[in-house]
Design a protein around this motif. Structure first.
Motif, PDB file in Angstrom:
ATOM      1  N   VAL A   1       0.764  -1.117   0.133  1.00 33.02           N
ATOM      2  CA  VAL A   1       0.000   0.086  -0.136  1.00 33.02           C
ATOM      3  C   VAL A   1       1.001   1.137   0.050  1.00 33.02           C
TER       4      VAL A   1
ATOM      5  N   GLU B   1      -9.152   6.525  -3.566  1.00 39.14           N
ATOM      6  CA  GLU B   1      -9.581   7.939  -3.605  1.00 39.14           C
ATOM      7  C   GLU B   1      -9.871   8.454  -5.025  1.00 39.14           C
TER       8      GLU B   1
ATOM      9  N   ALA C   1      -2.578   5.406  -3.387  1.00 38.66           N
ATOM     10  CA  ALA C   1      -3.427   6.700  -3.398  1.00 38.66           C
ATOM     11  C   ALA C   1      -2.498   7.738  -3.979  1.00 38.66           C
TER      12      ALA C   1
ATOM     13  N   GLN D   1       6.958   8.709  -5.473  1.00 39.82           N
ATOM     14  CA  GLN D   1       6.017   7.473  -5.597  1.00 39.82           C
ATOM     15  C   GLN D   1       6.144   6.723  -6.764  1.00 39.82           C
TER      16      GLN D   1
ATOM     17  N   VAL E   1       0.814   5.519  -0.053  1.00 38.66           N
ATOM     18  CA  VAL E   1       0.171   6.610   0.025  1.00 38.66           C
ATOM     19  C   VAL E   1       0.693   8.042  -0.079  1.00 38.66           C
ATOM     20  N   TYR E   2       0.107   8.840  -0.157  1.00 36.29           N
ATOM     21  CA  TYR E   2       1.044  10.383  -0.363  1.00 36.29           C
ATOM     22  C   TYR E   2       0.941  10.770   1.090  1.00 36.29           C
TER      23      TYR E   2
ATOM     24  N   SER F   1      -0.370  10.693  -5.589  1.00 38.86           N
ATOM     25  CA  SER F   1      -0.009  12.187  -5.083  1.00 38.86           C
ATOM     26  C   SER F   1      -0.146  13.238  -6.196  1.00 38.86           C
TER      27      SER F   1
ATOM     28  N   GLU G   1     -12.837   5.774   5.309  1.00 41.20           N
ATOM     29  CA  GLU G   1     -11.762   5.172   4.992  1.00 41.20           C
ATOM     30  C   GLU G   1     -11.320   3.717   5.444  1.00 41.20           C
TER      31      GLU G   1
ATOM     32  N   THR H   1       4.441   5.116   3.441  1.00 41.85           N
ATOM     33  CA  THR H   1       4.390   6.773   3.380  1.00 41.85           C
ATOM     34  C   THR H   1       5.444   7.318   2.562  1.00 41.85           C
TER      35      THR H   1
ATOM     36  N   TRP I   1      -3.743   8.846   7.794  1.00 43.20           N
ATOM     37  CA  TRP I   1      -4.210   7.730   7.120  1.00 43.20           C
ATOM     38  C   TRP I   1      -4.544   6.514   8.290  1.00 43.20           C
TER      39      TRP I   1
END
Length: 326
Positions: free
Chosen positions: A47, A131, A107, A89, A49-50, A109, A276, A79, A57
């Protein structure tokens, strides 16, 4: 008399033998189950994420962690180290694939800049977009709320409180994320239709930190309300007005404990809270189903709620704030 004694002994022996057989059978069953669990195929899922704020989160991670306890998942939750993220990313996406991950939830960025990287990744592993609602075609799925609808319904809720003829500032940042741009577009459309004036507050290179920039903007401009379209910017608005008092109304979209606290306290007037937890859980469930059974990925729309201080503690909102998967 002797016969009765012998019968009694035989009965005891039979009972003991029966118990032993039961214990052996139970032990064998337990060993079988242990071996089954031990030998069950596990799935490596990443996973990405930004953002550098892990608290942002928390709800997503709780849903993912519940899925990890329900499914045979080896998880790597990643992260960012800095806020200039799109290139980072891309490298993380490539690194996770090279390290042997079997599926990815991300997710993005920057929705447009990440498009090619995701296009390359989906040729190798299944990818779920968190998202974003960008349609990336085969071997991808999107899990998130209807962001345009969020913007529209938040504008309607604001209209009920503000009426018409108000001047409303939108914190105009992170528009490179499709989720934010869709929210902004529909929010502005509805607010303008209602007869309100909408202005954009955008930081430029060399400007102050976000909260200082927002505080200065509030002091120097006459506005009736400020709107932030994600957790990061809403927390910056809160920091800008906290302890100093303010006459503007504050609206926004966010999920963190800090934001909910300031809604309860009255600093934030109305909040859109996205479920979420479900987004995290269902992304893992769908990926495991795909890996285990070769089933097609499928899109999932996530619920959200528009909450104010008065109805924060009603039953439906409590279910969303502390959710279970439906």
């Amino acid at each position: 008399m002797e016969e009765n004694k012998n019968f009694g002994k035989r009965k005891v022996i039979i009972i003991l033998i029966t118990i032993c057989i039961g214990v052996i059978a139970f032990s064998a069953l337990g060993m079988s189950n242990c071996l089954e669990v031990k030998n069950e195929q596990r799935y490596r899922i990443s996973v990405i994420v930004y953002g550098t704020n892990e608290e942002r989160w928390n709800n997503l991670k709780e849903g993912i962690n519940q899925a990890v306890s329900d499914y045979p998942i080896d998880l790597n939750f990643v992260t960012m180290y800095e806020d200039s993220e799109a290139e980072a990313q891309e490298l993380l996406l490539q690194r996770e694939i090279e390290s042997g991950t079997q599926a990815i939830a991300i997710a993005s960025s920057d929705s447009q800049r990440m498009e090619q990287a995701i296009e390359d990744a989906k040729r190798k592993v299944p990818v779920i977009l968190l998202e974003d609602t960008t349609n990336m075609g085969e071997n991808t799925a999107k899990i998130g709320p209807d962001n345009g609808k969020i913007g529209e319904e938040l504008a309607q809720a604001m209209g009920k409180e503000l009426g018409t003829g108000s001047t409303i500032a939108i914190i105009y940042e992170n528009m490179e994320r499709e989720s934010i741009s869709q929210r902004s577009k529909e929010l502005e459309r509805i607010l303008t239709q209602m007869g309100n004036k909408v202005v954009h507050w955008t930081r430029r290179a060399g400007d102050f930190s976000p909260s200082v920039f927002i505080k200065k903007s509030i002091e120097e401009n006459s506005v009736d309300a400020v709107v932030a379209l994600d957790d990061y910017n809403l927390e910056n608005v809160i920091d800008a007005v906290d302890k100093d008092g303010h006459s503007v109304k504050i609206y926004g979209i966010g999920n963190t404990e800090k934001i909910v606290h300031y809604l309860d306290e009255g600093t934030v007037d109305t909040l859109v809270f996205v479920n979420e937890y479900n987004m995290g859980y269902l992304s893992m469930k769908i990926l495991v189903e795909n890996l285990r059974n070769n089933t097609a990925l499928y899109n999932q729309e996530i619920k959200y709620s528009i909450v104010n201080r008065k109805d924060l503690y009603n039953k439906d909102n409590q279910r969303l704030l502390f959710p279970i998967v439906e």
